[in-house]
Design an enzyme around this catalytic site. Structure first.
Site, PDB file in Angstrom:
ATOM      1  N   LYS A 106       0.824  -1.104   0.030  1.00 30.44           N
ATOM      2  CA  LYS A 106      -0.056  -0.051   0.082  1.00 30.44           C
ATOM      3  C   LYS A 106       0.770   1.165  -0.057  1.00 30.44           C
ATOM      4  CE  LYS A 106      -3.458   2.651   2.652  1.00 30.44           C
ATOM      5  NZ  LYS A 106      -3.386   3.276   3.878  1.00 30.44           N
ATOM      6  N   GLY A 167      -7.764   9.412  10.133  1.00 25.90           N
ATOM      7  CA  GLY A 167      -7.909   9.544  11.733  1.00 25.90           C
ATOM      8  C   GLY A 167      -8.890  10.415  12.193  1.00 25.90           C
ATOM      9  N   ALA A 193      -9.339   6.223   4.496  1.00 25.42           N
ATOM     10  CA  ALA A 193      -9.150   7.335   5.425  1.00 25.42           C
ATOM     11  C   ALA A 193     -10.326   8.168   5.703  1.00 25.42           C
ATOM     12  CB  ALA A 193      -7.925   8.315   5.019  1.00 25.42           C
ATOM     13  N   GLY A 194     -10.705   8.529   7.111  1.00 27.82           N
ATOM     14  CA  GLY A 194     -11.831   9.473   7.252  1.00 27.82           C
ATOM     15  C   GLY A 194     -12.921   8.950   7.559  1.00 27.82           C
ATOM     16  N   ASN A 215      -9.396   2.001   9.988  1.00 31.55           N
ATOM     17  CA  ASN A 215      -8.432   1.502  11.250  1.00 31.55           C
ATOM     18  C   ASN A 215      -9.095   2.484  12.295  1.00 31.55           C
ATOM     19  OD1 ASN A 215      -4.988   1.429  11.756  1.00 31.55           O
ATOM     20  ND2 ASN A 215      -6.727   0.948  12.982  1.00 31.55           N
ATOM     21  N   SER A 216      -8.598   3.762  12.240  1.00 29.26           N
ATOM     22  CA  SER A 216      -8.964   4.595  13.509  1.00 29.26           C
ATOM     23  C   SER A 216     -10.536   4.302  13.846  1.00 29.26           C
ATOM     24  CB  SER A 216      -8.825   6.036  13.057  1.00 29.26           C
ATOM     25  OG  SER A 216      -7.501   6.023  12.954  1.00 29.26           O
TER      26      SER A 216
END
Length: 263
Positions: A106, A167, A193-194, A215-216
């Protein structure tokens, strides 16, 4: 699509990225969890088959087996998070291939340590080098159509535009950008992301995106294991909605029951 055809579609609705095939359309990360035990349980609860790991988080003093134990039997997608230029990212990718015996990568090059949004000039340079070096490149990028088309033309196996800053949990800074990309990009598209909640994952899956990376939103949840399961269901629901095809929009009401007898 008839019910029988839809059932057949769902039965074989696997996701092929490069040379690999997955039944899950949720990709998860390994960072920010309260403990390795929770990380391992959340990853399993997510149903994800592809798990990303920042190469910079790996220390030579830390046994590879400890990292792989958390990931379990999932496929590893090493990432170049934290790199600032193409040369550094390529070196990181080559290290990961040596350590983990995989050509999956990635590609993630940030603008600065204070701004985690993608540095597209360096990202495009690195993508070209990595494809030539026989990596299967999943590339974190902005939502600019021209940049995404360049990455597609270079041979990246997955284009991964950000929904919003890494994040942040904001969801989508501009959903129209993501819609445009899905209409113009033929390659695998993954929102990276986001995303903050499962309904946002479902939303982009409804638009026809191939997968999401989270993830976050899982790691920072009060109950990461439960949240991972919620994302698994959100992604599945969004995918089924896309395949089923939503009803058309109307500016006026359309009665769901006969009205001619009401007069």
């Amino acid at each position: 699509m008839t019910k029988s055809k839809l059932s057949q579609q769902l039965a074989v609705d696997n996701l092929k990225i490069g040379s690999h095939v997955y039944s899950s359309r949720l990709i998860v990360g390994t960072g920010k969890y309260p403990s390795e035990d929770i990380a391992s349980k959340a990853i399993n609860s997510s149903g994800a088959e592809l798990v990303t790991l920042a190469i910079k988080r790996f220390s030579q003093q830390e046994a590879i087996s400890n990292i792989l134990e958390v990931i379990g039997d999932k496929k590893l997608l090493p990432n170049t998070a934290g790199t600032l230029n193409a040369k550094e990212a390529l070196r990181s990718a080559q290290l990961s291939r040596e350590l983990f015996k995989t050509n999956l990568i990635k590609l993630e090059i940030i603008t600065s340590s204070e701004n985690l949004d993608p540095n597209m000039l360096e990202t495009i340079k690195a993508a070209e080098m990595m494809v030539k070096d026989n990596f299967e490149v999943y590339v974190y990028c902005d939502r600019d159509l021209n940049n995404c088309l360049k990455l597609e033309d270079l041979g990246c196996v997955a284009i991964m535009p950000l929904g919003s800053s890494i994040g942040s949990g904001r969801g989508f800074d501009d959903l129209d950008d993501l819609i445009l990309l899905r209409n113009k990009i033929e390659q695998i598209l993954i929102v990276d992301a986001g995303i903050g909640v499962p309904s946002e994952a479902a939303r982009v899956m409804e638009l026809g995106y191939d997968a999401v990376l989270v993830n976050s939103a899982i790691a920072y949840a009060k109950e990461p294991i439960l949240m991972a399961s919620a994302f698994k269901n959100g992604v599945k629901s969004g995918r089924k909605t896309f395949l089923a095809g939503r009803m058309s929009r109307s500016k006026s009401f359309i009665a769901s029951s006969p009205t001619k007898f009401l007069k």
